[in-house]
Write a protein that holds these residues in place. Structure first.
Motif, PDB file in Angstrom:
ATOM      1  N   ASP A 218       0.915  -1.169   0.051  1.00 34.39           N
ATOM      2  CA  ASP A 218       0.189  -0.009  -0.036  1.00 34.39           C
ATOM      3  C   ASP A 218       0.840   1.246  -0.025  1.00 34.39           C
ATOM      4  OD1 ASP A 218      -2.324  -1.137  -0.126  1.00 34.39           O
ATOM      5  OD2 ASP A 218      -2.804  -1.441   2.003  1.00 34.39           O
ATOM      6  N   ARG A 219       2.216   1.303   0.550  1.00 34.45           N
ATOM      7  CA  ARG A 219       2.997   2.521   0.400  1.00 34.45           C
ATOM      8  C   ARG A 219       3.716   2.217  -1.015  1.00 34.45           C
ATOM      9  NH1 ARG A 219       6.351   4.290   4.422  1.00 34.45           N
ATOM     10  NH2 ARG A 219       6.869   5.855   3.065  1.00 34.45           N
ATOM     11  N   ILE A 220       3.893   1.282  -1.476  1.00 31.65           N
ATOM     12  CA  ILE A 220       4.582   1.231  -2.801  1.00 31.65           C
ATOM     13  C   ILE A 220       3.372   1.351  -3.889  1.00 31.65           C
ATOM     14  CG2 ILE A 220       5.341  -0.257  -4.688  1.00 31.65           C
ATOM     15  CD1 ILE A 220       6.704  -1.906  -2.420  1.00 31.65           C
ATOM     16  N   GLU A 221       2.211   1.037  -3.751  1.00 26.96           N
ATOM     17  CA  GLU A 221       1.152   1.387  -4.928  1.00 26.96           C
ATOM     18  C   GLU A 221      -0.006   2.017  -4.075  1.00 26.96           C
ATOM     19  OE1 GLU A 221       1.497  -1.610  -8.422  1.00 26.96           O
ATOM     20  OE2 GLU A 221       1.047  -2.719  -6.472  1.00 26.96           O
ATOM     21  N   PRO A 222       0.037   3.057  -3.673  1.00 26.87           N
ATOM     22  CA  PRO A 222      -1.112   3.733  -2.778  1.00 26.87           C
ATOM     23  C   PRO A 222      -2.362   3.587  -3.528  1.00 26.87           C
ATOM     24  CG  PRO A 222       0.803   5.430  -2.913  1.00 26.87           C
ATOM     25  CD  PRO A 222       1.103   4.111  -3.931  1.00 26.87           C
ATOM     26  N   PRO A 223      -3.475   3.443  -2.808  1.00 28.83           N
ATOM     27  CA  PRO A 223      -4.813   3.205  -3.422  1.00 28.83           C
ATOM     28  C   PRO A 223      -5.185   4.436  -4.285  1.00 28.83           C
ATOM     29  CG  PRO A 223      -5.072   2.518  -0.952  1.00 28.83           C
ATOM     30  CD  PRO A 223      -3.635   2.993  -1.567  1.00 28.83           C
ATOM     31  N   GLN A 224      -5.814   4.585  -5.213  1.00 28.53           N
ATOM     32  CA  GLN A 224      -6.115   5.663  -5.985  1.00 28.53           C
ATOM     33  C   GLN A 224      -7.688   6.098  -5.848  1.00 28.53           C
ATOM     34  OE1 GLN A 224      -5.004   4.174  -9.883  1.00 28.53           O
ATOM     35  NE2 GLN A 224      -2.866   4.912  -9.669  1.00 28.53           N
ATOM     36  N   ASP A 225      -8.011   7.117  -6.145  1.00 27.78           N
ATOM     37  CA  ASP A 225      -9.389   7.724  -6.357  1.00 27.78           C
ATOM     38  C   ASP A 225      -9.935   7.334  -7.539  1.00 27.78           C
ATOM     39  OD1 ASP A 225      -8.508   9.580  -8.056  1.00 27.78           O
ATOM     40  OD2 ASP A 225      -8.434  11.319  -6.767  1.00 27.78           O
ATOM     41  N   ARG A 226     -11.047   7.628  -7.707  1.00 27.89           N
ATOM     42  CA  ARG A 226     -11.786   7.252  -9.122  1.00 27.89           C
ATOM     43  C   ARG A 226     -11.097   7.885 -10.275  1.00 27.89           C
ATOM     44  NH1 ARG A 226     -17.397  10.678  -7.998  1.00 27.89           N
ATOM     45  NH2 ARG A 226     -16.364  11.385  -6.296  1.00 27.89           N
ATOM     46  N   ASP A 227     -10.399   9.087 -10.013  1.00 30.68           N
ATOM     47  CA  ASP A 227      -9.768   9.571 -11.038  1.00 30.68           C
ATOM     48  C   ASP A 227      -8.357   9.039 -11.578  1.00 30.68           C
ATOM     49  OD1 ASP A 227     -11.482  11.692 -11.462  1.00 30.68           O
ATOM     50  OD2 ASP A 227     -10.805  12.945  -9.999  1.00 30.68           O
ATOM     51  N   GLY A 228      -8.155   8.106 -10.816  1.00 30.77           N
ATOM     52  CA  GLY A 228      -6.648   7.452 -10.708  1.00 30.77           C
ATOM     53  C   GLY A 228      -5.598   8.085 -10.240  1.00 30.77           C
ATOM     54  N   GLN A 229      -5.816   8.954  -9.250  1.00 31.78           N
ATOM     55  CA  GLN A 229      -4.684   9.521  -8.512  1.00 31.78           C
ATOM     56  C   GLN A 229      -4.727   9.236  -7.054  1.00 31.78           C
ATOM     57  OE1 GLN A 229      -2.435  11.651 -10.113  1.00 31.78           O
ATOM     58  NE2 GLN A 229      -3.627  11.012 -12.010  1.00 31.78           N
ATOM     59  N   PRO A 230      -3.606   9.152  -6.515  1.00 32.44           N
ATOM     60  CA  PRO A 230      -3.463   8.878  -4.940  1.00 32.44           C
ATOM     61  C   PRO A 230      -4.063   9.968  -4.349  1.00 32.44           C
ATOM     62  CG  PRO A 230      -1.222   9.640  -5.776  1.00 32.44           C
ATOM     63  CD  PRO A 230      -2.312   9.626  -7.024  1.00 32.44           C
ATOM     64  N   ALA A 231      -4.745   9.294  -3.146  1.00 33.85           N
ATOM     65  CA  ALA A 231      -5.262  10.313  -2.141  1.00 33.85           C
ATOM     66  C   ALA A 231      -4.384  11.567  -1.750  1.00 33.85           C
ATOM     67  CB  ALA A 231      -5.603   9.448  -0.905  1.00 33.85           C
ATOM     68  N   PRO A 232      -5.082  12.725  -1.409  1.00 35.68           N
ATOM     69  CA  PRO A 232      -4.516  13.829  -1.206  1.00 35.68           C
ATOM     70  C   PRO A 232      -3.585  13.460   0.016  1.00 35.68           C
ATOM     71  CG  PRO A 232      -6.494  14.383  -1.499  1.00 35.68           C
ATOM     72  CD  PRO A 232      -6.518  12.794  -1.623  1.00 35.68           C
ATOM     73  N   GLY A 233      -2.251  14.150  -0.113  1.00 36.80           N
ATOM     74  CA  GLY A 233      -1.274  13.975   1.128  1.00 36.80           C
ATOM     75  C   GLY A 233      -0.488  12.791   0.929  1.00 36.80           C
ATOM     76  N   THR A 234      -0.740  11.939   0.068  1.00 36.46           N
ATOM     77  CA  THR A 234       0.007  10.890  -0.133  1.00 36.46           C
ATOM     78  C   THR A 234       1.458  10.929  -0.681  1.00 36.46           C
ATOM     79  OG1 THR A 234      -1.887   9.298  -0.762  1.00 36.46           O
ATOM     80  CG2 THR A 234       0.096   8.548  -1.359  1.00 36.46           C
ATOM     81  N   VAL A 235       2.311  10.773  -0.144  1.00 37.93           N
ATOM     82  CA  VAL A 235       3.818  10.734  -0.515  1.00 37.93           C
ATOM     83  C   VAL A 235       4.339   9.533  -1.074  1.00 37.93           C
ATOM     84  CG1 VAL A 235       6.040  11.040   0.502  1.00 37.93           C
ATOM     85  CG2 VAL A 235       4.272  12.110   1.608  1.00 37.93           C
ATOM     86  N   LEU A 236       4.734   9.782  -2.301  1.00 36.48           N
ATOM     87  CA  LEU A 236       5.226   8.804  -3.076  1.00 36.48           C
ATOM     88  C   LEU A 236       6.647   8.046  -2.408  1.00 36.48           C
ATOM     89  CD1 LEU A 236       3.809   9.328  -6.634  1.00 36.48           C
ATOM     90  CD2 LEU A 236       2.711   8.088  -4.937  1.00 36.48           C
ATOM     91  N   LEU A 237       6.604   6.926  -2.434  1.00 34.94           N
ATOM     92  CA  LEU A 237       7.920   6.221  -2.052  1.00 34.94           C
ATOM     93  C   LEU A 237       8.871   6.344  -3.272  1.00 34.94           C
ATOM     94  CD1 LEU A 237       9.114   4.648   0.136  1.00 34.94           C
ATOM     95  CD2 LEU A 237       8.437   2.417  -0.874  1.00 34.94           C
ATOM     96  N   ARG A 238      10.148   6.551  -2.802  1.00 35.90           N
ATOM     97  CA  ARG A 238      11.309   6.692  -3.604  1.00 35.90           C
ATOM     98  C   ARG A 238      11.984   5.081  -3.476  1.00 35.90           C
ATOM     99  NH1 ARG A 238      15.532   9.069  -1.936  1.00 35.90           N
ATOM    100  NH2 ARG A 238      14.640   9.243   0.270  1.00 35.90           N
ATOM    101  N   PRO A 239      12.531   4.840  -4.842  1.00 34.84           N
ATOM    102  CA  PRO A 239      13.243   3.479  -4.673  1.00 34.84           C
ATOM    103  C   PRO A 239      14.307   3.629  -3.793  1.00 34.84           C
ATOM    104  CG  PRO A 239      12.424   3.882  -6.948  1.00 34.84           C
ATOM    105  CD  PRO A 239      12.108   5.220  -6.128  1.00 34.84           C
ATOM    106  N   ALA A 240      15.239   4.816  -3.909  1.00 35.10           N
ATOM    107  CA  ALA A 240      16.446   4.792  -3.099  1.00 35.10           C
ATOM    108  C   ALA A 240      16.206   4.794  -1.873  1.00 35.10           C
ATOM    109  CB  ALA A 240      17.128   6.282  -3.444  1.00 35.10           C
ATOM    110  N   ALA A 241      14.861   5.210  -1.139  1.00 37.02           N
ATOM    111  CA  ALA A 241      14.482   5.053   0.266  1.00 37.02           C
ATOM    112  C   ALA A 241      14.581   3.541   0.648  1.00 37.02           C
ATOM    113  CB  ALA A 241      13.208   5.607   0.369  1.00 37.02           C
ATOM    114  N   LEU A 242      14.349   2.691  -0.306  1.00 38.00           N
ATOM    115  CA  LEU A 242      14.216   1.149   0.003  1.00 38.00           C
ATOM    116  C   LEU A 242      15.714   0.704   0.125  1.00 38.00           C
ATOM    117  CD1 LEU A 242      11.668  -0.122  -2.414  1.00 38.00           C
ATOM    118  CD2 LEU A 242      11.491   0.069  -0.177  1.00 38.00           C
ATOM    119  N   THR A 243      16.636   1.254  -0.653  1.00 33.63           N
ATOM    120  CA  THR A 243      17.755   0.683  -0.980  1.00 33.63           C
ATOM    121  C   THR A 243      18.800   1.099   0.339  1.00 33.63           C
ATOM    122  OG1 THR A 243      17.960   0.748  -3.227  1.00 33.63           O
ATOM    123  CG2 THR A 243      20.044   0.824  -2.211  1.00 33.63           C
ATOM    124  N   GLU A 244      18.349   2.567   0.729  1.00 33.40           N
ATOM    125  CA  GLU A 244      19.036   3.061   1.924  1.00 33.40           C
ATOM    126  C   GLU A 244      18.506   2.292   3.334  1.00 33.40           C
ATOM    127  OE1 GLU A 244      18.080   6.885   2.088  1.00 33.40           O
ATOM    128  OE2 GLU A 244      18.886   7.558   0.254  1.00 33.40           O
TER     129      GLU A 244
END
Length: 196
Positions: free
Chosen positions: A142-168
């Motif tokens: 759910d962090r990697i692919e946050p749920p989307q609203d009916r317009d196909g966008q993540p909920a307001p305030g959703t912070v998208l995960l950076r791949p580098a954050a996983l590596t770190e």
């Protein structure tokens, strides 16, 4: 009769001294056996913790690349761009990430280290636990692919995960594993036998 009494008293005194020495030796032997059993239990708790933590690290390390692919695919979808992978490939990536799961087994193993001691090793185990929980949260689908609203966008305030954050986060977990192994080796009576 004085001689017989003297011999009896000396003999009784010698017997008491011998019995005392035997009792002391038995007590020391018992104490040594208890200490050896305690060291053995401590060593096993530290080994079990390290094994559990390393297993989690391996699963997490293996999931970083599939998670990064999912993050990139999600961002492409948000921009309505063509995706690089098929639905089947993305499903496979999700399965690879889901295998990591949470850090529950690791949390349970920390309690064993707490019971076994010493405190400095327990503190190092807690640091590993914190790093593992962070990794588990980052690898939550759910962090990697946050749920989307009916317009196909993540909920307001959703912070998208950076791949580098996983590596770190996975790199930090490995570093904490090394710190734990060092602490257990120095303070846990392993004589450097534990390695991460």
């Amino acid at each position: 009769m004085d001689t017989e009494l003297t011999v009896a008293l000396v003999g009784a005194g010698g017997a008491l001294i011998g019995a005392g020495a035997a009792l002391l030796a038995a007590k020391q032997g018992y104490k040594g056996a208890l200490e050896a059993a305690g060291r053995s239990a401590q060593h096993e708790a530290h080994r079990a913790f390290l094994s559990t933590a390393e297993d989690f690290w391996v699963r997490a390390s293996t999931a970083v690349a599939p998670a990064a692919h999912l993050i990139n695919e999600y961002e492409l979808a948000l921009r309505y761009e063509e995706r690089n992978f098929t639905d089947a490939e993305r499903s496979q990536f999700r399965r690879q990430v889901a295998v990591v799961g949470g850090a529950e087994r690791l949390v349970a193993a920390v309690w064993s280290v707490r019971q076994a001691g010493p405190a400095v090793v327990y503190q190092a185990a807690q640091q590993v636990q914190e790093a593992a929980v962070k990794v588990a949260k980052l690898l939550d689908l759910d962090r990697i692919e946050p749920p989307q609203d009916r317009d196909g966008q993540p909920a307001p305030g959703t912070v998208l995960l950076r791949p580098a954050a996983l590596t770190e986060a996975v790199r930090d977990l490995k570093a904490e594993l090394g710190t734990f192994a060092d602490a257990a080796g120095k303070h846990g009576g392993h004589k450097g036998a534990l390695t991460a």
